[in-house]
Design a protein around this motif. Structure first.
Motif, short mmCIF file in Angstrom:
data_model
loop_
_atom_site.label_atom_id
_atom_site.label_comp_id
_atom_site.label_asym_id
_atom_site.label_seq_id
_atom_site.Cartn_x
_atom_site.Cartn_y
_atom_site.Cartn_z
N UNK A 137 -87.52 -22.09 -36.15
CA UNK A 137 -88.24 -21.95 -34.87
C UNK A 137 -89.59 -21.26 -35.07
N UNK A 138 -89.63 -20.27 -35.95
CA UNK A 138 -90.91 -19.60 -36.21
C UNK A 138 -91.91 -20.55 -36.85
N UNK A 139 -91.44 -21.38 -37.78
CA UNK A 139 -92.34 -22.34 -38.42
C UNK A 139 -92.87 -23.38 -37.43
N UNK A 196 -81.46 -19.21 -40.63
CA UNK A 196 -82.16 -20.48 -40.81
C UNK A 196 -82.76 -20.96 -39.49
N UNK A 197 -82.04 -20.73 -38.39
CA UNK A 197 -82.56 -21.11 -37.07
C UNK A 197 -83.83 -20.34 -36.75
N UNK A 198 -83.83 -19.04 -37.02
CA UNK A 198 -85.02 -18.23 -36.75
C UNK A 198 -86.22 -18.72 -37.55
N UNK A 216 -92.42 -15.33 -29.35
CA UNK A 216 -91.63 -14.63 -30.36
C UNK A 216 -90.41 -13.95 -29.74
N UNK A 217 -90.58 -13.39 -28.55
CA UNK A 217 -89.44 -12.79 -27.85
C UNK A 217 -88.41 -13.84 -27.49
#
Length: 302
Positions: A274-276, A269-271, A135-136
């Motif tokens: 990447x989280x998904x 949208x990038x975040x 996450x970091x």
């Protein structure tokens, strides 16, 4: 003479087959007497060996363990071939090596004994949750990509998942650093010697930089895509990695997954993407390990 040789060969053949059959039936009888406790014992030992191998993977201790295994294999082969001198020398080397292992792994052995003394044995069987470096890393990547998009600084970031990228990592320079937006921007700074290659992220850490990726051979890709985008698509075609690209010409942010390229992404949208792709599997794995650890602690406390 020939008759004696024939009879002798037949006797040797019968003896060999009889030995093989006796060994087979002996092993079969032992297998029939195996109990549930024996199976549980084997599974526990196998899991402990698996955890140790996973702990030592990609460390200097891994090379040491491989060397010991090779020496043991050579010693067994020399013993089977009745090479007395070689077997004796290797046996003495292993005896001395046992003391060397204690010295080399002294901090790890001390930590192990301290955890057992504190009653944290469950941590040895089921590891505790590590800090959420993934996450970091996502936060640092999004922040760095937003800045590099404004300054039109080209970047190519690879998030390793299940498929290991050891061959790709060997083409670049090892970094092994904690994630930060400043580090990422420094790697892809235009005057940096590593800015033309790809940065590899492994387990939430910056593993290597300046790596060379395979280019995609897909002829249907848009002609306005540069080398970074084609390398990102090519890498996503050959592995399950997630790749982030910042265009040096337009500053647009793109993500390549499974041979598909998603272009013109905003930082938000990038975040989310990447989280998904990266956090869901991590959270599921941690939840499963936490449940097993809670069961172990509950059973131990009774």
């Amino acid at each position: 003479m020939s008759t004696f040789h024939t009879l002798f060969s037949q006797d040797i053949g019968r003896l060999n087959w009889r030995t093989v059959l006796d060994s087979f039936f002996s092993a079969f009888n032992q297998f029939r007497t195996i109990s549930f406790i024996d199976i549980l014992d084997i599974l526990i030992v196998a899991y402990i060996i698996y955890r140790i191998m996973k702990l030592l993977k990609d460390t200097s201790a891994e090379r040491l363990i491989k060397g010991i295994i090779i020496l043991v294999g050579i010693m067994l082969l020399a013993s089977m071939l009745h090479l007395t001198m070689i077997s004796w020398l290797l046996q003495q080397a292993l005896n001395v090596g046992l003391f060397a292992i204690v010295v080399v792994f002294q901090p790890e052995l001390r930590r192990l004994l301290e955890q057992i003394g504190k009653g944290n044995f469950s941590r040895l069987i089921v590891p505790a949750d590590a800090p959420d470096e993934v996450e970091s890393m996502i936060t640092a990547t999004v922040s760095a990509c937003a800045d590099m998009s404004r300054t039109k600084t080209g970047a190519l970031i690879v998030f390793e998942r299940r498929e290991r990228l050891g061959e790709i990592i060997s083409t670049g320079t090892m970094v092994d650093a904690a994630p930060s937006a400043e580090l990422i921007k420094n790697i892809f700074f235009k005057n940096s010697p590593l800015h033309d290659g790809a940065m590899i992220v492994r387990a939430g850490r910056v593993c290597a930089a300046g790596c060379v990726l395979p280019l995609s051979g897909n002829q249907s890709l848009s002609r306005d895509l540069g080398t970074r985008h084609r390398a990102a698509v090519g890498m996503s075609e050959s592995a399950d990695s997630v790749l982030v690209v910042v265009s040096e010409e337009t500053g647009s942010i793109s993500v390549a997954i499974g041979g598909m390229l998603k272009r013109h992404l905003s930082p938000d949208m990038l975040r989310k993407l990447l989280e998904n792709e990266l956090l869901d599997s991590e959270k599921q794995e941690k939840s499963r390990l936490a449940a097993i650890r809670d069961m172990w602690k509950g059973g131990a406390g009774k």
